[in-house]
Design a protein around this motif. Sequence first.
Motif, PDB file in Angstrom:
ATOM      1  N   LEU A  39       0.804  -1.216   0.000  1.00 14.11           N
ATOM      2  CA  LEU A  39       0.000   0.000   0.000  1.00 14.11           C
ATOM      3  C   LEU A  39       0.842   1.273   0.000  1.00 14.11           C
ATOM      4  O   LEU A  39       0.404   2.321   0.487  1.00 14.11           O
ATOM      5  CB  LEU A  39      -1.000   0.006   1.173  1.00 14.11           C
ATOM      6  CG  LEU A  39      -2.070  -1.068   1.133  1.00 14.11           C
ATOM      7  CD1 LEU A  39      -2.965  -0.986   2.364  1.00 14.11           C
ATOM      8  CD2 LEU A  39      -2.913  -0.979  -0.130  1.00 14.11           C
ATOM      9  N   GLN A  40       2.026   1.193  -0.569  1.00 16.35           N
ATOM     10  CA  GLN A  40       2.858   2.383  -0.734  1.00 16.35           C
ATOM     11  C   GLN A  40       2.382   3.148  -1.957  1.00 16.35           C
ATOM     12  O   GLN A  40       2.002   2.560  -2.972  1.00 16.35           O
ATOM     13  CB  GLN A  40       4.328   1.996  -0.903  1.00 16.35           C
ATOM     14  CG  GLN A  40       4.933   1.379   0.335  1.00 16.35           C
ATOM     15  CD  GLN A  40       4.950   2.340   1.504  1.00 16.35           C
ATOM     16  OE1 GLN A  40       5.394   3.473   1.384  1.00 16.35           O
ATOM     17  NE2 GLN A  40       4.440   1.890   2.633  1.00 16.35           N
ATOM     18  N   VAL A  41       2.401   4.475  -1.877  1.00 15.77           N
ATOM     19  CA  VAL A  41       1.942   5.307  -2.988  1.00 15.77           C
ATOM     20  C   VAL A  41       2.883   5.145  -4.176  1.00 15.77           C
ATOM     21  O   VAL A  41       4.097   5.327  -4.050  1.00 15.77           O
ATOM     22  CB  VAL A  41       1.850   6.789  -2.577  1.00 15.77           C
ATOM     23  CG1 VAL A  41       1.501   7.664  -3.772  1.00 15.77           C
ATOM     24  CG2 VAL A  41       0.841   6.973  -1.456  1.00 15.77           C
ATOM     25  N   ILE A  42       2.323   4.781  -5.308  1.00 21.80           N
ATOM     26  CA  ILE A  42       3.085   4.683  -6.553  1.00 21.80           C
ATOM     27  C   ILE A  42       3.011   6.016  -7.284  1.00 21.80           C
ATOM     28  O   ILE A  42       4.004   6.557  -7.722  1.00 21.80           O
ATOM     29  CB  ILE A  42       2.535   3.548  -7.451  1.00 21.80           C
ATOM     30  CG1 ILE A  42       2.728   2.203  -6.753  1.00 21.80           C
ATOM     31  CG2 ILE A  42       3.198   3.576  -8.817  1.00 21.80           C
ATOM     32  CD1 ILE A  42       2.009   1.046  -7.432  1.00 21.80           C
ATOM     33  N   ARG A  43       1.785   6.549  -7.395  1.00 20.07           N
ATOM     34  CA  ARG A  43       1.601   7.857  -8.014  1.00 20.07           C
ATOM     35  C   ARG A  43       0.223   8.388  -7.628  1.00 20.07           C
ATOM     36  O   ARG A  43      -0.649   7.641  -7.222  1.00 20.07           O
ATOM     37  CB  ARG A  43       1.773   7.798  -9.515  1.00 20.07           C
ATOM     38  CG  ARG A  43       0.661   7.095 -10.239  1.00 20.07           C
ATOM     39  CD  ARG A  43       0.853   7.148 -11.767  1.00 20.07           C
ATOM     40  NE  ARG A  43       0.457   5.859 -12.312  1.00 20.07           N
ATOM     41  CZ  ARG A  43       1.268   4.960 -12.812  1.00 20.07           C
ATOM     42  NH1 ARG A  43       2.553   5.187 -12.853  1.00 20.07           N
ATOM     43  NH2 ARG A  43       0.824   3.832 -13.288  1.00 20.07           N
ATOM     44  N   SER A  44       0.055   9.690  -7.788  1.00 19.91           N
ATOM     45  CA  SER A  44      -1.245  10.319  -7.556  1.00 19.91           C
ATOM     46  C   SER A  44      -1.388  11.455  -8.546  1.00 19.91           C
ATOM     47  O   SER A  44      -0.393  12.091  -8.926  1.00 19.91           O
ATOM     48  CB  SER A  44      -1.366  10.820  -6.126  1.00 19.91           C
ATOM     49  OG  SER A  44      -0.406  11.802  -5.856  1.00 19.91           O
ATOM     50  N   ASN A  45      -2.620  11.697  -8.975  1.00 18.26           N
ATOM     51  CA  ASN A  45      -2.860  12.767  -9.935  1.00 18.26           C
ATOM     52  C   ASN A  45      -4.345  13.085 -10.029  1.00 18.26           C
ATOM     53  O   ASN A  45      -5.192  12.298  -9.617  1.00 18.26           O
ATOM     54  CB  ASN A  45      -2.323  12.389 -11.328  1.00 18.26           C
ATOM     55  CG  ASN A  45      -2.907  11.097 -11.843  1.00 18.26           C
ATOM     56  OD1 ASN A  45      -2.385  10.033 -11.519  1.00 18.26           O
ATOM     57  ND2 ASN A  45      -3.969  11.150 -12.620  1.00 18.26           N
ATOM     58  N   PHE A  46      -4.634  14.255 -10.584  1.00 17.07           N
ATOM     59  CA  PHE A  46      -6.010  14.613 -10.864  1.00 17.07           C
ATOM     60  C   PHE A  46      -6.442  13.861 -12.124  1.00 17.07           C
ATOM     61  O   PHE A  46      -5.650  13.637 -13.023  1.00 17.07           O
ATOM     62  CB  PHE A  46      -6.142  16.118 -11.083  1.00 17.07           C
ATOM     63  CG  PHE A  46      -6.011  16.894  -9.811  1.00 17.07           C
ATOM     64  CD1 PHE A  46      -7.097  17.051  -8.965  1.00 17.07           C
ATOM     65  CD2 PHE A  46      -4.797  17.457  -9.458  1.00 17.07           C
ATOM     66  CE1 PHE A  46      -6.975  17.754  -7.783  1.00 17.07           C
ATOM     67  CE2 PHE A  46      -4.663  18.167  -8.283  1.00 17.07           C
ATOM     68  CZ  PHE A  46      -5.760  18.309  -7.438  1.00 17.07           C
ATOM     69  N   MET A  47      -7.720  13.490 -12.160  1.00 14.52           N
ATOM     70  CA  MET A  47      -8.248  12.787 -13.323  1.00 14.52           C
ATOM     71  C   MET A  47      -8.424  13.779 -14.472  1.00 14.52           C
ATOM     72  O   MET A  47      -8.865  14.890 -14.281  1.00 14.52           O
ATOM     73  CB  MET A  47      -9.608  12.149 -12.988  1.00 14.52           C
ATOM     74  CG  MET A  47     -10.207  11.351 -14.122  1.00 14.52           C
ATOM     75  SD  MET A  47     -11.835  10.701 -13.722  1.00 14.52           S
ATOM     76  CE  MET A  47     -11.397   9.403 -12.601  1.00 14.52           C
ATOM     77  N   ARG A  48      -8.064  13.348 -15.671  1.00 15.69           N
ATOM     78  CA  ARG A  48      -8.229  14.193 -16.856  1.00 15.69           C
ATOM     79  C   ARG A  48      -9.541  13.906 -17.528  1.00 15.69           C
ATOM     80  O   ARG A  48     -10.126  12.894 -17.451  1.00 15.69           O
ATOM     81  CB  ARG A  48      -7.124  13.903 -17.858  1.00 15.69           C
ATOM     82  CG  ARG A  48      -5.787  14.341 -17.314  1.00 15.69           C
ATOM     83  CD  ARG A  48      -4.734  14.104 -18.335  1.00 15.69           C
ATOM     84  NE  ARG A  48      -3.757  13.223 -17.669  1.00 15.69           N
ATOM     85  CZ  ARG A  48      -2.875  12.509 -18.289  1.00 15.69           C
ATOM     86  NH1 ARG A  48      -2.829  12.495 -19.576  1.00 15.69           N
ATOM     87  NH2 ARG A  48      -2.027  11.776 -17.652  1.00 15.69           N
TER      88      ARG A  48
END
Length: 115
Positions: free
Chosen positions: A106-115
Amino acid sequence: MKLKLTILYLLCLAPIFVGGASCSTELGSMHEAISGKNLRAIQAAMPEFMRTGMDISRYRIVVDENESHVVVTFIDADAPDDPRGRIRGNLSKLPAFIVELGRNDLQVIRSNFMR
């Protein structure tokens, strides 16, 4: 800083664990079940979401899992559901936010706003 995030995080999740008149009058009558596994994924994703400064009370949270990762998506609570899964992108007033986590740790791989 970490203590502040933890306290903020606990305050955001308190309505999930604590029932009561204030919660029911504010949100109306509601019953939702969440698995412990999904709760752990949401807990891992929350610090990333909180960094955006967005109001968690205006979002619904969806957890999806496959063989390699877990994706936690924060979606506008007022956005319509598409039962056929044909809507692509973010069509709501609030920006959706996605956090991808490693399935095993459960380590963060990536995060971003949805396009």
